[in-house]
Design an enzyme around this catalytic site. Structure first.
Site, PDB file in Angstrom:
ATOM      1  CG  HIS A  17      -1.795  -1.047   1.292  1.00  0.00           C
ATOM      2  ND1 HIS A  17      -1.940  -1.815   2.574  1.00  0.00           N
ATOM      3  CD2 HIS A  17      -2.723  -1.494   0.652  1.00  0.00           C
ATOM      4  CE1 HIS A  17      -3.030  -2.464   2.565  1.00  0.00           C
ATOM      5  NE2 HIS A  17      -3.580  -2.558   1.408  1.00  0.00           N
ATOM      6  CE  LYS A  41     -13.625  -7.638   5.117  1.00  0.00           C
ATOM      7  NZ  LYS A  41     -12.938  -7.761   4.138  1.00  0.00           N
ATOM      8  NE  ARG A  90      -3.044  -7.158  -4.170  1.00  0.00           N
ATOM      9  CZ  ARG A  90      -3.896  -7.328  -3.185  1.00  0.00           C
ATOM     10  NH1 ARG A  90      -3.315  -7.487  -1.849  1.00  0.00           N
ATOM     11  NH2 ARG A  90      -5.117  -6.981  -3.234  1.00  0.00           N
ATOM     12  CB  SER A 128      -4.457  -6.202   4.379  1.00  0.00           C
ATOM     13  OG  SER A 128      -4.221  -4.964   4.457  1.00  0.00           O
TER      14      SER A 128
HETATM   15  P1  ADP Z   1      -5.741  -5.913   0.809  1.00  0.00           P
HETATM   16  O1  ADP Z   1      -6.215  -6.432  -0.507  1.00  0.00           O
HETATM   17  O2  ADP Z   1      -4.337  -6.141   0.952  1.00  0.00           O
HETATM   18  O3  ADP Z   1      -6.776  -6.407   2.036  1.00  0.00           O
HETATM   19  P2  ADP Z   1      -7.192  -3.203   0.513  1.00  0.00           P
HETATM   20  O4  ADP Z   1      -8.363  -3.862   0.262  1.00  0.00           O
HETATM   21  O5  ADP Z   1      -6.824  -2.596   1.553  1.00  0.00           O
HETATM   22  O6  ADP Z   1      -5.797  -4.286   0.735  1.00  0.00           O
HETATM   23  O7  ADP Z   1      -6.352  -2.715  -0.815  1.00  0.00           O
HETATM   24  C1  ADP Z   1      -6.416  -1.474  -1.300  1.00  0.00           C
HETATM   25  C2  ADP Z   1      -5.904  -1.139  -2.566  1.00  0.00           C
HETATM   26  O8  ADP Z   1      -4.682  -1.485  -2.473  1.00  0.00           O
HETATM   27  C3  ADP Z   1      -6.444  -1.963  -3.695  1.00  0.00           C
HETATM   28  O9  ADP Z   1      -6.355  -1.240  -4.984  1.00  0.00           O
HETATM   29  C4  ADP Z   1      -5.534  -3.147  -3.867  1.00  0.00           C
HETATM   30  O10 ADP Z   1      -5.524  -3.787  -5.058  1.00  0.00           O
HETATM   31  C5  ADP Z   1      -4.104  -2.596  -3.764  1.00  0.00           C
HETATM   32  N1  ADP Z   1      -3.195  -3.450  -3.057  1.00  0.00           N
HETATM   33  C6  ADP Z   1      -3.055  -4.000  -1.897  1.00  0.00           C
HETATM   34  N2  ADP Z   1      -1.991  -4.710  -1.672  1.00  0.00           N
HETATM   35  C7  ADP Z   1      -1.217  -4.347  -2.671  1.00  0.00           C
HETATM   36  C8  ADP Z   1       0.232  -4.582  -3.283  1.00  0.00           C
HETATM   37  N3  ADP Z   1       1.082  -5.270  -2.298  1.00  0.00           N
HETATM   38  N4  ADP Z   1       0.681  -3.957  -4.075  1.00  0.00           N
HETATM   39  C9  ADP Z   1      -0.055  -2.899  -4.967  1.00  0.00           C
HETATM   40  N5  ADP Z   1      -1.266  -2.565  -4.739  1.00  0.00           N
HETATM   41  C10 ADP Z   1      -1.859  -3.300  -3.528  1.00  0.00           C
END
Ligand code: ADP
Length: 159
Positions: A17, A41, A90, A128
């Site tokens: 992130h 959630k 990703r 996460s």
């Molecule tokens: P997660 O999928 O890790 O629970 P979130 O739902 O909070 O994370 O994701 C928020 C945004 O960050 C989404 O657009 C997700 O694709 C992106 N994201 C999450 N992890 C990564 C990563 N390792 N590299 C690039 N983008 C990421």
């Protein structure tokens, strides 16, 4: 002024992130990290704690703000006068979901654009939920999340 919102759950924020936040802050004038309140959630951290952890790690980036929102992202954007959403991608598996979301947001408000930023290869496996799992079972999360929040995550995951 080119403002963008980077929305997500951030439970907790990871180095993947943070990499997207840093790169977005170099491309856009102002980045608002929008922490989504998901009433269905129960997460590891509550919303205020997530916002606090993110604020701690984005301190070096002067044009990054952090806020939480519930309801529709486009309503949050309207209130903040933001027209662009930035999302991280990703893998192929992210694509289908993000593709749908981008089209739906554009359908709800045609002035909204979504831009995608490719993950940094070194974080392409990172989420996460995997951090929560590793922390829960006492694995090492160094390198996965910013150093200054490791102890808070380990502490929380133990409970
Ligand atoms: P997660 O999928 O890790 O629970 P979130 O739902 O909070 O994370 O994701 C928020 C945004 O960050 C989404 O657009 C997700 O694709 C992106 N994201 C999450 N992890 C990564 C990563 N390792 N590299 C690039 N983008 C990421």
């Amino acid at each position: 002024m080119r403002r963008v919102v980077y929305p997500g759950s951030f439970d907790p924020i990871t180095n993947g992130h943070l990499d997207i936040i840093k790169r977005s802050s170099e491309v856009f004038d102002e980045v608002t990290v929008g922490v989504l309140v998901n009433v269905d959630k129960k997460g590891l951290f509550d919303i205020e704690e997530r916002v606090e952890l993110i604020r701690k790690v984005v301190k070096p980036y002067k044009n990054v703000k952090v806020d939480s929102f519930d309801g529709l992202l486009i309503d949050f954007m309207k209130a903040k006068d933001i027209k662009v959403i930035v999302k991280g991608l990703r893998a192929f598996s992210d694509f289908e979901y993000e593709f749908q979301m981008a089209l739906m947001n554009n359908k709800l408000d045609s002035s909204i654009e979504t831009v995608f930023m490719m993950t940094n290869a070194k974080y392409s496996y990172l989420s996460s939920s995997s951090v929560r799992q590793v922390a829960k079972f006492g694995g090492c999360i160094k390198g996965l999340v910013p150093d200054e929040i490791i102890s808070m995550i380990l502490e929380k995951a133990k409970k």
